[in-house]
Design an enzyme around this catalytic site. Structure first.
Site, PDB file in Angstrom:
ATOM      1  N   ASN A 162     -10.145   4.091  -4.072  1.00 19.07           N
ATOM      2  CA  ASN A 162     -10.651   2.748  -4.361  1.00 19.07           C
ATOM      3  C   ASN A 162     -12.050   2.642  -3.766  1.00 19.07           C
ATOM      4  OD1 ASN A 162      -8.049   2.243  -5.168  1.00 19.07           O
ATOM      5  ND2 ASN A 162      -7.884   0.319  -4.060  1.00 19.07           N
ATOM      6  N   PRO A 174       3.426   4.490  -1.283  1.00 18.77           N
ATOM      7  CA  PRO A 174       4.209   3.462  -0.592  1.00 18.77           C
ATOM      8  C   PRO A 174       3.314   2.263  -0.313  1.00 18.77           C
ATOM      9  CG  PRO A 174       3.600   5.243   0.908  1.00 18.77           C
ATOM     10  CD  PRO A 174       3.205   5.684  -0.472  1.00 18.77           C
ATOM     11  N   ASP A 175       3.874   1.060  -0.407  1.00 17.29           N
ATOM     12  CA  ASP A 175       3.097  -0.135  -0.044  1.00 17.29           C
ATOM     13  C   ASP A 175       3.263  -0.323   1.465  1.00 17.29           C
ATOM     14  OD1 ASP A 175       2.135  -2.742   0.449  1.00 17.29           O
ATOM     15  OD2 ASP A 175       2.371  -3.221  -1.682  1.00 17.29           O
ATOM     16  N   PHE A 235      -4.629  -8.275   2.768  1.00 23.45           N
ATOM     17  CA  PHE A 235      -5.860  -8.627   2.046  1.00 23.45           C
ATOM     18  C   PHE A 235      -5.578  -8.581   0.549  1.00 23.45           C
ATOM     19  CE2 PHE A 235      -9.776  -8.947   4.585  1.00 23.45           C
ATOM     20  CZ  PHE A 235      -9.170  -8.937   5.839  1.00 23.45           C
ATOM     21  N   LYS A 281       0.860 -12.954  -4.243  1.00 25.41           N
ATOM     22  CA  LYS A 281       0.920 -11.670  -3.516  1.00 25.41           C
ATOM     23  C   LYS A 281       1.527 -11.865  -2.133  1.00 25.41           C
ATOM     24  CE  LYS A 281      -2.128  -8.704  -4.555  1.00 25.41           C
ATOM     25  NZ  LYS A 281      -3.371  -8.009  -4.791  1.00 25.41           N
TER      26      LYS A 281
END
Ligand code: C5P
Length: 400
Positions: A208, A303-304, A323, A337
């Site tokens: 990213n 994985p989150d 964030f 979220k």
């Protein structure tokens, strides 16, 4: 500021001792008084005269100096300070400390002191990596000894790697954090920052966009309020904050491991831009380009990390902050979220290219909490970090 703080500075024997002269100046500039102790080996690298001239105090050099002993006994000297700083801390000095030896002035002071101790190690890469040194570090950390550095870099011995002493300003920041009476004193806070790199093969990766600037500013602001910060960073463009524990990682899986190892913490701030996917089986050798044939890349979900910590059943940090980088419907998407991930707050920002936020010095955020959405005016990333650190301090309250 270190006004009226008293530092006992032990200068060990290593080429990095020259940086300790600058360290004395920097500490004094901030109002601290510095009582210097020079080991016999340290005196091979810097002279007692330059040390005492800069400190404006007598330099103590030997345990059996009867004149000094008559003026101020070594036990009294060891307890005269608010903080004992050892810079450079050599492998030898750390070995003595870990083993409980006291056969010269420096090691005796370190055994006799009842004040906190901060070490700035400096040594050759191989000495740093040696099993004995690593074992001693583990012991010293268990004993409650603080560390700043060492950093990676070119060394005076011509080698490259970990072992370079932290820079004087980094040591000053660690001193300020150790002595700080800020509202986050006694709190341990994890911050993730920067991008992650997911290898395709040894030369290519998926990532990213993220400079790491906002995460670094948050780490710095939390440390300035007295928190013990564990800063887990992917390959960012900006340097990590000074005076915090820095753990460098590459991929999301590495970041997950580093986060797991850092727990438990009082609060966790997930500012990293973690790649959502990785290549299922990264190639060990460089993929060859052949005309008309595209590589068959199979992606796997990462994985989150934030969701994992936010939804921990046992040992969850008291406050978990995520964030959200959005390009439209910022508040609505971030509110959803927050629920989905299970975190307490979301710091949301609009990263559409026209905002200039990505990679820039400023940020305009919306803070989503259980009470709703708060629009913060556009300000520098540094100010966003300060405000967020203040809010975190308020939310956590004083440490018991
Ligand atoms: O789902 P999304 O990537 O938008 O979520 C952003 C938030 O989740 C950030 O706080 C980021 O650090 C965190 N995150 C994470 N692990 C991932 C993906 C995102 O910790 N794999």
């Amino acid at each position: 500021m270190l006004a009226s703080k008293r530092i006992l500075l032990i200068i060990g024997g290593g080429i990095a001792a020259y940086k300790s002269l600058d360290l004395i100046r920097r500490l004094k500039e901030r109002g601290a008084s510095v009582t210097p102790v020079l080991t016999r080996a340290g005196a091979e690298f810097v002279t007692p005269l330059s040390v005492s001239a800069l400190a404006g105090e007598t330099v103590h050099t030997d345990l059996f100096d009867l004149t000094t002993e008559a003026e101020m006994g070594h036990i009294q000297l060891s307890r005269s300070a608010d903080l004992v700083v050892v810079a450079p801390a050599t492998a030898d000095l750390m070995g003595k400390m870990a083993g409980g030896l006291a056969n010269d002035l420096a090691s005796t002071l370190l055994m006799a002191t009842d004040t906190p101790v901060l070490l700035a190690p400096a040594m050759n890469v191989r000495m740093w990596q040696h099993a004995a040194t690593q074992r001693n570090i583990t012991t010293l950390k268990k004993d409650g000894i603080g560390f700043v550095g060492p950093n990676d870099g070119d060394m005076a011995c011509g080698e490259f790697g970990p072992g370079r002493m932290a820079e004087p300003l980094e040591i000053v920041a660690a001193v300020e954090a150790a002595l700080g009476d800020g509202p986050l004193k006694g709190r341990r806070i994890l911050v993730t920052s920067g991008p992650t790199h997911e290898p395709i093969d040894p030369v290519r990766y998926i990532a990213n966009r993220s400079s790491g600037a906002q995460g670094a500013a948050i780490g710095r602001a939390l440390a300035a309020l007295g928190a013990e910060v564990v800063f887990v960073t992917g390959p960012a463009d900006v340097p990590p904050p000074e005076g915090v524990q820095v753990i460098r990682v590459e991929s999301a899986a590495d970041m997950q491991d580093a986060v797991d190892a850092a727990l438990p913490v009082d609060a966790a701030v997930f500012a990293a831009a973690v790649a959502d996917w990785r290549v299922a089986t990264a190639s060990q050798s460089k993929l060859k380009k052949s005309k008309g044939a595209l590589p068959d890349l199979k992606l796997k979900e990462n994985p989150d990390i934030l969701a994992g910590v936010a939804q921990m059943k046992k040992g969850r940090p008291k406050l978990v902050v995520g964030f959200a980088a959005e390009t439209d419907d910022v508040a609505a998407n971030a509110t959803a979220k927050r629920k989905r991930k299970g975190c307490d707050w979301i710091v949301a920002n609009d990263v559409s290219p026209e905002t200039g936020i990505m990679g820039g010095a400023e940020n305009a955020v919306v803070l989503i909490t259980g009470d709703g959405a708060e629009d913060w005016p556009r300000m520098t990333k540094h100010d966003v970090a300060k405000q967020l650190a203040d809010r975190i301090a308020k939310a956590l309250g004083p440490a018991l």
